[in-house]
Design a protein around this motif. Sequence first.
Motif, PDB file in Angstrom:
ATOM      1  N   MET A   4       0.803  -1.246  -0.275  1.00 46.26           N
ATOM      2  CA  MET A   4      -0.149   0.098   0.277  1.00 46.26           C
ATOM      3  C   MET A   4       0.694   1.434   0.153  1.00 46.26           C
ATOM      4  O   MET A   4       0.448   2.245   0.655  1.00 46.26           O
ATOM      5  CB  MET A   4      -1.271   0.191   0.859  1.00 46.26           C
ATOM      6  CG  MET A   4      -2.124  -0.858   0.832  1.00 46.26           C
ATOM      7  SD  MET A   4      -3.143  -1.038   2.161  1.00 46.26           S
ATOM      8  CE  MET A   4      -3.351  -2.597   2.542  1.00 46.26           C
ATOM      9  N   HIS A   5       1.930   1.268  -0.925  1.00 46.61           N
ATOM     10  CA  HIS A   5       2.171   2.749  -1.174  1.00 46.61           C
ATOM     11  C   HIS A   5       2.563   2.755  -2.883  1.00 46.61           C
ATOM     12  O   HIS A   5       2.418   2.310  -3.659  1.00 46.61           O
ATOM     13  CB  HIS A   5       4.051   1.980  -0.923  1.00 46.61           C
ATOM     14  CG  HIS A   5       5.136   2.320  -1.613  1.00 46.61           C
ATOM     15  ND1 HIS A   5       5.491   3.016  -2.264  1.00 46.61           N
ATOM     16  CD2 HIS A   5       6.116   4.069  -0.128  1.00 46.61           C
ATOM     17  CE1 HIS A   5       6.836   3.720  -2.365  1.00 46.61           C
ATOM     18  NE2 HIS A   5       6.444   4.024  -1.255  1.00 46.61           N
ATOM     19  N   ILE A   6       2.786   4.433  -2.600  1.00 44.42           N
ATOM     20  CA  ILE A   6       3.039   5.207  -4.264  1.00 44.42           C
ATOM     21  C   ILE A   6       4.089   6.063  -4.017  1.00 44.42           C
ATOM     22  O   ILE A   6       3.704   6.321  -3.159  1.00 44.42           O
ATOM     23  CB  ILE A   6       1.324   6.202  -4.322  1.00 44.42           C
ATOM     24  CG1 ILE A   6      -0.259   4.779  -4.300  1.00 44.42           C
ATOM     25  CG2 ILE A   6       1.174   6.414  -5.855  1.00 44.42           C
ATOM     26  CD1 ILE A   6      -1.335   6.033  -3.574  1.00 44.42           C
ATOM     27  N   SER A   7       4.672   5.495  -5.229  1.00 42.52           N
ATOM     28  CA  SER A   7       5.855   6.493  -5.690  1.00 42.52           C
ATOM     29  C   SER A   7       5.590   7.179  -6.799  1.00 42.52           C
ATOM     30  O   SER A   7       4.664   7.015  -7.945  1.00 42.52           O
ATOM     31  CB  SER A   7       7.007   6.004  -5.802  1.00 42.52           C
ATOM     32  OG  SER A   7       7.178   5.123  -6.833  1.00 42.52           O
ATOM     33  N   TYR A   8       5.926   8.733  -6.547  1.00 42.01           N
ATOM     34  CA  TYR A   8       5.750   9.299  -8.157  1.00 42.01           C
ATOM     35  C   TYR A   8       6.807   9.952  -8.733  1.00 42.01           C
ATOM     36  O   TYR A   8       7.051  10.617  -7.445  1.00 42.01           O
ATOM     37  CB  TYR A   8       4.398  10.261  -7.842  1.00 42.01           C
ATOM     38  CG  TYR A   8       4.512  11.639  -7.130  1.00 42.01           C
ATOM     39  CD1 TYR A   8       5.062  12.428  -6.859  1.00 42.01           C
ATOM     40  CD2 TYR A   8       4.353  10.793  -5.149  1.00 42.01           C
ATOM     41  CE1 TYR A   8       4.871  13.821  -6.041  1.00 42.01           C
ATOM     42  CE2 TYR A   8       4.267  11.869  -3.994  1.00 42.01           C
ATOM     43  CZ  TYR A   8       4.802  13.305  -4.694  1.00 42.01           C
ATOM     44  OH  TYR A   8       5.267  13.944  -3.595  1.00 42.01           O
TER      45      TYR A   8
END
Length: 147
Positions: free
Chosen positions: A73-77
Motif C-alpha cells: 500500500m505504497h505509492i511513489s511518483y
Amino acid sequence: MPYVEVMISVSCDRAKIYPILKDMERYPDFMNDLVSVEVLERTDNTTVTKWVSNVDGRVIKWTELDTFDDENMHISYKQVEGDLKKMEGEWLLTPNSEGTEIKLTVDFEFGIPMISGLLNPILKKKVRDNSINMLKAVKEKVETNIL
C-alpha cells in the motif's frame, strides 16, 4: 533542493485509505487546490497522470509517473515533465494506534539557480501548506465515508 514531509493520523484502516489515494482522477472532487488530474496511461502497477493545480492564483502543470505497490500500500511518483525542474515523492500508509498514519513526501527543485535561494523557502512553505491540505482532505473524505 527543498524536501517536504507531512503526516496525519486517520481513524481508519489503511486498506480503506489506499484505494482513495490510488484514484487520483477523483482528487479534484475533494482537494480544493487541484483543478484536474487526468490519467494518460495505465498499466497493472503504474499510471501516467497529467495534473493542473491552482495555488494562490498560480497555475502549475505537470505530468507524473505514479507507481503502485499494492502489497505494501505504497505509492511513489515522479514528474516526467512540467513546470518544476524536479518533483518526486511518495505516499506511505503505516498502521498506528489511531488507525493509520498517512505520510506524503515531496522532493522538488524549482530549476532557476539564480533565484532558487530566494524562492525555495517560499515554495517550500507553499508545498508544505498544499501537502497538509491534501492530507486533511483525505482524512475528511475517509472519516466521513466510514461514519
